[in-house]
Design a protein around this motif. Structure first.
Motif, PDB file in Angstrom:
ATOM      1  N   VAL A   1       0.856  -1.195   0.000  1.00  0.00           N
ATOM      2  CA  VAL A   1       0.000   0.000   0.000  1.00  0.00           C
ATOM      3  C   VAL A   1       0.891   1.244   0.000  1.00  0.00           C
ATOM      4  O   VAL A   1       1.795   1.375   0.819  1.00  0.00           O
ATOM      5  CB  VAL A   1      -0.929   0.022   1.223  1.00  0.00           C
ATOM      6  CG1 VAL A   1      -1.792   1.291   1.212  1.00  0.00           C
ATOM      7  CG2 VAL A   1      -1.819  -1.213   1.245  1.00  0.00           C
ATOM      8  N   THR A   2       0.639   2.137  -0.941  1.00  0.00           N
ATOM      9  CA  THR A   2       1.416   3.375  -1.023  1.00  0.00           C
ATOM     10  C   THR A   2       0.520   4.569  -0.705  1.00  0.00           C
ATOM     11  O   THR A   2      -0.711   4.457  -0.667  1.00  0.00           O
ATOM     12  CB  THR A   2       2.032   3.561  -2.418  1.00  0.00           C
ATOM     13  OG1 THR A   2       0.986   3.559  -3.407  1.00  0.00           O
ATOM     14  CG2 THR A   2       3.008   2.419  -2.713  1.00  0.00           C
ATOM     15  N   VAL A   3       1.145   5.708  -0.469  1.00  0.00           N
ATOM     16  CA  VAL A   3       0.400   6.903  -0.090  1.00  0.00           C
ATOM     17  C   VAL A   3       0.962   8.099  -0.847  1.00  0.00           C
ATOM     18  O   VAL A   3       2.155   8.165  -1.145  1.00  0.00           O
ATOM     19  CB  VAL A   3       0.490   7.123   1.444  1.00  0.00           C
ATOM     20  CG1 VAL A   3       1.930   7.315   1.886  1.00  0.00           C
ATOM     21  CG2 VAL A   3      -0.373   8.295   1.885  1.00  0.00           C
ATOM     22  N   ARG A   4       0.092   9.039  -1.168  1.00  0.00           N
ATOM     23  CA  ARG A   4       0.517  10.315  -1.755  1.00  0.00           C
ATOM     24  C   ARG A   4      -0.190  11.442  -1.040  1.00  0.00           C
ATOM     25  O   ARG A   4      -1.145  11.228  -0.278  1.00  0.00           O
ATOM     26  CB  ARG A   4       0.210  10.345  -3.258  1.00  0.00           C
ATOM     27  CG  ARG A   4      -1.267  10.310  -3.612  1.00  0.00           C
ATOM     28  CD  ARG A   4      -1.481  10.485  -5.105  1.00  0.00           C
ATOM     29  NE  ARG A   4      -2.872  10.332  -5.507  1.00  0.00           N
ATOM     30  CZ  ARG A   4      -3.781  11.306  -5.471  1.00  0.00           C
ATOM     31  NH1 ARG A   4      -3.420  12.521  -5.030  1.00  0.00           N
ATOM     32  NH2 ARG A   4      -5.021  11.098  -5.855  1.00  0.00           N
ATOM     33  N   GLY A   5       0.267  12.660  -1.298  1.00  0.00           N
ATOM     34  CA  GLY A   5      -0.275  13.828  -0.628  1.00  0.00           C
ATOM     35  C   GLY A   5      -1.560  14.321  -1.261  1.00  0.00           C
ATOM     36  O   GLY A   5      -2.141  13.671  -2.134  1.00  0.00           O
TER      37      GLY A   5
ATOM     38  N   GLY B   1      -8.976   7.495  -1.437  1.00  0.00           N
ATOM     39  CA  GLY B   1      -8.477   6.379  -2.226  1.00  0.00           C
ATOM     40  C   GLY B   1      -7.566   6.850  -3.336  1.00  0.00           C
ATOM     41  O   GLY B   1      -7.127   8.006  -3.363  1.00  0.00           O
ATOM     42  N   PRO B   2      -7.274   5.969  -4.295  1.00  0.00           N
ATOM     43  CA  PRO B   2      -6.339   6.327  -5.374  1.00  0.00           C
ATOM     44  C   PRO B   2      -6.922   7.320  -6.371  1.00  0.00           C
ATOM     45  O   PRO B   2      -6.177   7.994  -7.085  1.00  0.00           O
ATOM     46  CB  PRO B   2      -6.056   4.976  -6.035  1.00  0.00           C
ATOM     47  CG  PRO B   2      -7.255   4.139  -5.719  1.00  0.00           C
ATOM     48  CD  PRO B   2      -7.714   4.573  -4.366  1.00  0.00           C
ATOM     49  N   GLY B   3      -8.240   7.430  -6.443  1.00  0.00           N
ATOM     50  CA  GLY B   3      -8.860   8.327  -7.409  1.00  0.00           C
ATOM     51  C   GLY B   3      -9.119   9.710  -6.836  1.00  0.00           C
ATOM     52  O   GLY B   3      -8.452  10.165  -5.902  1.00  0.00           O
ATOM     53  N   THR B   4     -10.117  10.354  -7.417  1.00  0.00           N
ATOM     54  CA  THR B   4     -10.455  11.721  -7.004  1.00  0.00           C
ATOM     55  C   THR B   4     -11.775  11.748  -6.233  1.00  0.00           C
ATOM     56  O   THR B   4     -12.441  12.778  -6.190  1.00  0.00           O
ATOM     57  CB  THR B   4     -10.563  12.637  -8.238  1.00  0.00           C
ATOM     58  OG1 THR B   4     -11.547  12.085  -9.137  1.00  0.00           O
ATOM     59  CG2 THR B   4      -9.219  12.751  -8.936  1.00  0.00           C
ATOM     60  N   GLY B   5     -12.148  10.630  -5.652  1.00  0.00           N
ATOM     61  CA  GLY B   5     -13.388  10.567  -4.895  1.00  0.00           C
ATOM     62  C   GLY B   5     -13.324  11.413  -3.646  1.00  0.00           C
ATOM     63  O   GLY B   5     -12.280  12.000  -3.315  1.00  0.00           O
ATOM     64  N   PRO B   6     -14.430  11.489  -2.938  1.00  0.00           N
ATOM     65  CA  PRO B   6     -14.487  12.332  -1.729  1.00  0.00           C
ATOM     66  C   PRO B   6     -13.543  11.836  -0.642  1.00  0.00           C
ATOM     67  O   PRO B   6     -13.313  10.632  -0.494  1.00  0.00           O
ATOM     68  CB  PRO B   6     -15.958  12.229  -1.282  1.00  0.00           C
ATOM     69  CG  PRO B   6     -16.440  10.941  -1.876  1.00  0.00           C
ATOM     70  CD  PRO B   6     -15.715  10.794  -3.172  1.00  0.00           C
TER      71      PRO B   6
ATOM     72  N   HIS C   1      -3.813  10.214   0.315  1.00  0.00           N
ATOM     73  CA  HIS C   1      -4.490   9.284  -0.595  1.00  0.00           C
ATOM     74  C   HIS C   1      -3.772   7.940  -0.558  1.00  0.00           C
ATOM     75  O   HIS C   1      -2.551   7.867  -0.779  1.00  0.00           O
ATOM     76  CB  HIS C   1      -4.486   9.835  -2.023  1.00  0.00           C
ATOM     77  CG  HIS C   1      -5.449  10.951  -2.247  1.00  0.00           C
ATOM     78  ND1 HIS C   1      -6.740  10.747  -2.718  1.00  0.00           N
ATOM     79  CD2 HIS C   1      -5.318  12.290  -2.061  1.00  0.00           C
ATOM     80  CE1 HIS C   1      -7.356  11.907  -2.816  1.00  0.00           C
ATOM     81  NE2 HIS C   1      -6.509  12.864  -2.424  1.00  0.00           N
ATOM     82  N   LEU C   2      -4.518   6.877  -0.307  1.00  0.00           N
ATOM     83  CA  LEU C   2      -3.954   5.528  -0.293  1.00  0.00           C
ATOM     84  C   LEU C   2      -4.158   4.867  -1.647  1.00  0.00           C
ATOM     85  O   LEU C   2      -5.154   5.129  -2.346  1.00  0.00           O
ATOM     86  CB  LEU C   2      -4.627   4.684   0.796  1.00  0.00           C
ATOM     87  CG  LEU C   2      -4.591   5.227   2.223  1.00  0.00           C
ATOM     88  CD1 LEU C   2      -5.369   4.287   3.149  1.00  0.00           C
ATOM     89  CD2 LEU C   2      -3.164   5.402   2.699  1.00  0.00           C
ATOM     90  N   SER C   3      -3.230   4.002  -2.024  1.00  0.00           N
ATOM     91  CA  SER C   3      -3.368   3.270  -3.285  1.00  0.00           C
ATOM     92  C   SER C   3      -4.479   2.237  -3.216  1.00  0.00           C
ATOM     93  O   SER C   3      -4.951   1.752  -4.239  1.00  0.00           O
ATOM     94  CB  SER C   3      -2.044   2.590  -3.646  1.00  0.00           C
ATOM     95  OG  SER C   3      -1.645   1.678  -2.625  1.00  0.00           O
ATOM     96  N   THR C   4      -4.892   1.880  -2.019  1.00  0.00           N
ATOM     97  CA  THR C   4      -6.058   1.016  -1.795  1.00  0.00           C
ATOM     98  C   THR C   4      -7.107   1.828  -1.063  1.00  0.00           C
ATOM     99  O   THR C   4      -6.815   2.420  -0.016  1.00  0.00           O
ATOM    100  CB  THR C   4      -5.682  -0.219  -0.949  1.00  0.00           C
ATOM    101  OG1 THR C   4      -4.709  -1.000  -1.655  1.00  0.00           O
ATOM    102  CG2 THR C   4      -6.906  -1.083  -0.680  1.00  0.00           C
ATOM    103  N   ALA C   5      -8.313   1.896  -1.600  1.00  0.00           N
ATOM    104  CA  ALA C   5      -9.358   2.696  -0.970  1.00  0.00           C
ATOM    105  C   ALA C   5      -9.607   2.212   0.453  1.00  0.00           C
ATOM    106  O   ALA C   5      -9.638   1.005   0.708  1.00  0.00           O
ATOM    107  CB  ALA C   5     -10.642   2.611  -1.791  1.00  0.00           C
TER     108      ALA C   5
END
Length: 205
Positions: free
Chosen positions: A122-126, A173-178, A137-141
């Motif tokens: 599992v990776t993370v970004r800002g 999550g990985p997308g642009t969801g809420p 944001h996690l690579s897994t929701a």
């Protein structure tokens, strides 16, 4: 001789009394066997310092592992380059915490009953544009994680240098969801399998 007869009769009567009691299903000597529940064999505490953790160099942090039915904090370290800007520092710390959670517990921790449910990789970004600066944001929701894994992540990240340290963490999550703000409560730490971290949707800032 007449003085010793009563004593001799008493000595002969004892074996006969024992046989009678045994024949009636009654033990002559009864030992209590029910003292309540047996003490747990899982202490959930380390007998001494973990040398593997002590030998690592970096920023001291804590992660939450599962022991018994509760979450327990254990010491770890995360490497952060000196002079790293705050925004990047949050992501580095968060990724280091995720990696520590996904790693197998040390031999001493396993002996004490510790385990983890956080999957590897599992990776993370800002944050993205317009999102709070401490959003992650996690690579897994988060919704796809098990209740134990989500509780471990929320409680570990919510009081770390990756967030504002107010007992909550903003995750997506990985997308642009809420995005949602998750809180680590006493109930979550005590019963991570039954109590989901309370959360609320976060508006962009």
């Amino acid at each position: 001789m007449t003085v010793r007869r009563p004593a001799a009769r008493r000595l002969l009567a004892l074996p006969l009394l024992g046989l009678l009691l045994t024949g009636c299903g009654i033990r002559a000597t009864q030992v209590p066997t029910d003292f309540g529940a047996a003490p747990s064999r899982v202490p959930c505490s380390l007998a001494g310092p973990d040398l593997a953790t002590q030998s690592a160099q970096g920023v001291p942090v804590q992660v939450f592992l599962l022991c018994g039915a509760s979450l327990v904090a254990v010491d770890r370290t995360v490497r952060v380059p000196v002079g790293t800007p705050d925004a990047r520092r949050r992501v580095i710390v968060a990724q280091g915490l995720l990696d520590q959670l996904a790693a197998s517990p040390s031999a001493a921790e396993r002996s004490a009953g510790y385990t983890t449910y956080v999957p590897g990789g599992v990776t993370v970004r800002g944050p993205g544009p317009g999102e709070p600066e401490d959003a992650l944001h996690l690579s897994t929701a988060p919704s796809r994680l098990t209740s134990y894994a989500l509780a471990q992540l929320v409680c570990t990240l919510s009081d770390s240098a990756a967030t504002e340290g107010d007992g909550s963490v903003i995750l997506g999550g990985p997308g642009t969801g809420p995005l949602r703000r998750y809180a680590c409560t006493d109930d979550v730490r005590d019963r991570p399998g039954d109590t989901a971290p309370p959360s609320s949707e976060v508006e962009g800032e």
